[in-house]
Motif scaffolding. Structure first.
Motif, PDB file in Angstrom:
ATOM      1  N   GLY A 356      46.848  65.889  49.778  1.00  0.00           N
ATOM      2  CA  GLY A 356      47.737  65.050  50.568  1.00  0.00           C
ATOM      3  C   GLY A 356      47.519  63.575  50.359  1.00  0.00           C
ATOM      4  O   GLY A 356      48.091  62.764  51.094  1.00  0.00           O
ATOM      5  N   ASP A 357      46.703  63.190  49.370  1.00  0.00           N
ATOM      6  CA  ASP A 357      46.488  61.775  49.055  1.00  0.00           C
ATOM      7  C   ASP A 357      47.454  61.326  47.955  1.00  0.00           C
ATOM      8  O   ASP A 357      47.922  62.131  47.148  1.00  0.00           O
ATOM      9  CB  ASP A 357      45.056  61.544  48.579  1.00  0.00           C
ATOM     10  N   TYR A 358      47.702  60.030  47.938  1.00  0.00           N
ATOM     11  CA  TYR A 358      48.619  59.471  46.942  1.00  0.00           C
ATOM     12  C   TYR A 358      48.288  57.993  46.750  1.00  0.00           C
ATOM     13  O   TYR A 358      47.945  57.290  47.695  1.00  0.00           O
ATOM     14  CB  TYR A 358      50.066  59.664  47.422  1.00  0.00           C
ATOM     15  N   PHE A 359      48.356  57.518  45.510  1.00  0.00           N
ATOM     16  CA  PHE A 359      48.203  56.080  45.252  1.00  0.00           C
ATOM     17  C   PHE A 359      49.128  55.676  44.108  1.00  0.00           C
ATOM     18  O   PHE A 359      49.526  56.491  43.282  1.00  0.00           O
ATOM     19  CB  PHE A 359      46.743  55.722  44.937  1.00  0.00           C
ATOM     20  N   ASP A 360      49.444  54.380  44.083  1.00  0.00           N
ATOM     21  CA  ASP A 360      50.310  53.876  43.012  1.00  0.00           C
ATOM     22  C   ASP A 360      50.123  52.370  42.896  1.00  0.00           C
ATOM     23  O   ASP A 360      49.766  51.695  43.864  1.00  0.00           O
ATOM     24  CB  ASP A 360      51.778  54.203  43.290  1.00  0.00           C
ATOM     25  N   VAL A 361      50.367  51.845  41.701  1.00  0.00           N
ATOM     26  CA  VAL A 361      50.344  50.417  41.416  1.00  0.00           C
ATOM     27  C   VAL A 361      51.611  50.109  40.611  1.00  0.00           C
ATOM     28  O   VAL A 361      51.830  50.702  39.546  1.00  0.00           O
ATOM     29  CB  VAL A 361      49.096  49.996  40.619  1.00  0.00           C
ATOM     30  N   ILE A 362      52.464  49.217  41.135  1.00  0.00           N
ATOM     31  CA  ILE A 362      53.769  48.961  40.533  1.00  0.00           C
ATOM     32  C   ILE A 362      53.958  47.457  40.356  1.00  0.00           C
ATOM     33  O   ILE A 362      53.688  46.671  41.282  1.00  0.00           O
ATOM     34  CB  ILE A 362      54.904  49.515  41.424  1.00  0.00           C
ATOM     35  N   GLN A 363      54.458  47.056  39.197  1.00  0.00           N
ATOM     36  CA  GLN A 363      54.761  45.647  38.971  1.00  0.00           C
ATOM     37  C   GLN A 363      56.160  45.359  39.510  1.00  0.00           C
ATOM     38  O   GLN A 363      57.142  45.938  39.054  1.00  0.00           O
ATOM     39  CB  GLN A 363      54.688  45.293  37.484  1.00  0.00           C
ATOM     40  N   VAL A 364      56.232  44.458  40.499  1.00  0.00           N
ATOM     41  CA  VAL A 364      57.526  44.103  41.092  1.00  0.00           C
ATOM     42  C   VAL A 364      58.264  43.129  40.180  1.00  0.00           C
ATOM     43  O   VAL A 364      59.466  43.294  39.922  1.00  0.00           O
ATOM     44  CB  VAL A 364      57.318  43.493  42.492  1.00  0.00           C
ATOM     45  N   ASN A 365      57.579  42.123  39.686  1.00  0.00           N
ATOM     46  CA  ASN A 365      58.108  41.167  38.712  1.00  0.00           C
ATOM     47  C   ASN A 365      56.904  40.522  38.032  1.00  0.00           C
ATOM     48  O   ASN A 365      55.760  40.819  38.393  1.00  0.00           O
ATOM     49  CB  ASN A 365      59.035  40.133  39.379  1.00  0.00           C
ATOM     50  N   PRO A 366      57.099  39.664  37.052  1.00  0.00           N
ATOM     51  CA  PRO A 366      55.939  39.085  36.350  1.00  0.00           C
ATOM     52  C   PRO A 366      54.969  38.340  37.251  1.00  0.00           C
ATOM     53  O   PRO A 366      53.813  38.115  36.852  1.00  0.00           O
ATOM     54  CB  PRO A 366      56.587  38.139  35.333  1.00  0.00           C
ATOM     55  N   HIS A 367      55.392  37.977  38.466  1.00  0.00           N
ATOM     56  CA  HIS A 367      54.535  37.180  39.344  1.00  0.00           C
ATOM     57  C   HIS A 367      54.070  37.954  40.584  1.00  0.00           C
ATOM     58  O   HIS A 367      53.464  37.346  41.472  1.00  0.00           O
ATOM     59  CB  HIS A 367      55.285  35.915  39.786  1.00  0.00           C
TER      60      HIS A 367
END
Length: 556
Positions: A356-367
């Motif tokens: 039931g665990d979850y993680f993520d890393v997402i680039q929203v824009n270059p900054h």
């Protein structure tokens, strides 16, 4: 259709040369290994329904029903053949059963000659039977149990053997299904299946045996009185002379030949029922013990079938969970940033097949980058499904910090509407800008740690309740400034509550000590150090919670 020339029978010759008669009735007359046939020949080389006999143009005709080894008449393979007196029917295997067609009584007597014991599925001749017939019936049962893959074949052999032992005329095997008795096997003493209209049995007698769970209920009916008076009404309606009723009990098979029999009435799984209209059933001279043994054998067969089905169901579930685990693992980030102004290292280990665990890393824009770690309450498939739902809800991110709180409020209401408060999740969701500004919402998640060289780690405490618990919950957005070289350690409680064999927890104190000692190192080094420390502490002990760890590193 013109009627046949006259009544006909088959002389059945078993592999040992014993002969017996089987009237060709009804029509079509089915022959094969399956208990549902009119003539049952228990030989694994004979097909389930090997052949049938029909009447065409006043003649008896035998037809092959697509058998595996073929049908032979007088040594020649045939698809169909008009039968004549003394025609010999064989089944394409050596030392197997053979049938001889006889159209009238005189020819039948001549062909039979000296009567032997009847094989399973045919009518014994007068004078046949006795101790040898009983022995053959038991041996036939043992052979069927060793060679047959069909549960019904084995159960039919049990009923046939019980009929041979007792001399009863009809036999039924009935199984309990949600409080009702359903007929699984119904046989006559000649081995033929009973018609549905014949499946009338004295229900009072059956329920007495089932409820009292006697080892055996045996009644011979002449004038009755006392406790048997009520049962006698149904027995009299059926004109029965004798009834034998043996409960089938739930058994537990152990190591070797040890078998335990449950004694509770709730563990009674069915009944072996025998009756006669003409003569009383014979339970003398050890026959009672034989019938009781047959009932135990039937119970064991049923229990083994139940265990096999449970094992197959477990295998299907394990396979489905394995597929779900692969899907869940594929939803985690395939790669994390290893260069640039934001770097990350992370991983998640489920305590069960799915977690039931979850993680993520997402680039929203270059900054701007977004990161999230969530922990759904509970374990197993339900929590995994909810974790996947959260991932879908959080897969896109806005660069506006104020949007974090509004999104968390929407997720809270959504979960509450769908789960009614039975499932909830803790979430840490943040935005990190190029200038080092960290905006975050902590929905009652474990406080992440900020590792700074030369100082103790700082904690980012909760800013709201878990999502999915309270409809009116609000989620404040907090901010903190990261300096180049700072690391953010985000984790689930599976890390701090990891246990060793002695039941001790890894604890937040150990975690903070590792973070402080490795603050100057890279995010990969900190992640590896924590992972190794947890593994060394637990020493392979099974964990009760998923372990998820994400380390972010802010660099210029």
């Amino acid at each position: 259709m013109p009627p046949p020339a006259g009544p006909a029978s088959l002389v059945v010759v078993d592999p040992n040369g014993h002969r017996a008669s089987a009237p060709i009735d009804p029509l079509p007359f089915l022959i094969g290994r399956n208990p549902g046939n009119h003539l049952v020949l228990r030989d694994s080389r004979i097909s389930r329904t090997h052949a049938r006999i029909v009447v065409e143009g006043g003649e008896y005709v035998v037809e092959d029903c697509g058998s595996r080894h073929g049908l032979y008449v007088n040594g020649r393979r045939v698809a169909r053949h008009a039968l004549r007196d003394s025609d010999k029917i064989e089944f394409g295997a050596q030392d197997c059963y053979a049938l001889v067609f006889a159209l009238d009584g005189a020819e039948l007597k001549r062909l039979i000659g000296q009567a032997g014991a009847a094989p399973s599925g045919v009518q014994p001749l007068p004078g046949a039977g006795g101790g040898m017939a009983k022995l053959r019936a038991i041996l036939e049962l043992a052979r069927t149990m060793q060679s047959s893959l069909s549960i019904d074949d084995v159960l039919a052999s049990v009923v046939d053997a019980a009929l041979a032992v007792t001399g009863a005329e009809r036999g039924f095997l009935l199984l309990r299904n949600e409080g009702r008795l359903e007929t699984r096997i119904a046989r006559r003493s000649d081995g033929r299946r009973l018609a549905v209209s014949d499946l009338r049995v004295p229900r009072e007698v059956l329920h007495r045996a089932l409820e009292r769970r006697r080892e055996m209920l045996h009644m011979n009916f002449n004038p009755l009185s006392g406790d048997d008076a009520q049962a006698s009404h149904s027995v009299a309606d059926l004109e029965l002379r004798s009834v034998v009723c043996v409960p089938l009990v739930r058994v537990r098979t152990g190591q070797g030949d040890v078998t335990s029999v449950f004694s509770a009435s709730s563990e009674t799984v069915g009944l072996l029922y025998l009756d006669s209209r003409v003569a009383a059933a014979d339970l003398a001279g050890g026959n009672r013990e034989l019938v009781q043994t047959l009932a135990i054998e039937a119970s064991t067969v049923l229990e083994n079938a139940r265990l096999l089905e449970e094992e197959r169901a477990k295998q299907r579930l394990d396979e489905e969970l394995r597929i779900a685990r692969n899907i869940q693992q594929s939803l985690l980030p395939r790669s994390l940033p290893a260069a640039g102004w934001l770097r990350a290292a992370g991983g998640s280990v489920a305590s069960r097949m799915v977690g039931g665990d979850y993680f993520d890393v997402i680039q929203v824009n270059p900054h701007c980058w977004s990161a999230v770690v969530a922990d759904v309450s509970g374990k197993g498939p339900a929590s995994a499904l909810l974790a996947a739902l959260l991932q879908g809800a959080l897969i896109t991110a806005s660069e506006q910090p104020s949007a974090l709180g509004r999104r968390m409020e929407r997720i809270n209401r959504f979960l509450l509407e769908r789960t009614g408060g039975e499932k909830y999740a803790t979430i840490f969701h943040c935005l990190l800008d190029r200038d080092g500004r960290l905006s975050y919402v902590n929905a009652a998640h474990c406080p992440p740690l900020i590792a700074r060289a030369g100082g103790p780690p700082a904690s980012l405490d909760a800013t709201g309740l878990p999502v999915g618990l309270v409809e009116s919950a609000e989620y404040a957005v907090a901010e903190v400034r990261l300096n180049p070289g700072d690391k953010l350690v985000i984790y689930t409680d599976g890390v701090t509550e990891a246990q060793n064999a002695a039941g001790e927890f890894f604890g937040r104190k150990r975690l903070k000590e590792i973070v402080a000692a490795r603050a100057a190192e890279s995010c990969q080094a900190i992640h590896h150090a924590i992972d190794q420390a947890v593994s060394a502490f637990t020493e392979g002990a099974e964990q009760s919670d998923d372990i998820t760890l994400l380390v972010l590193e802010y660099a210029e």
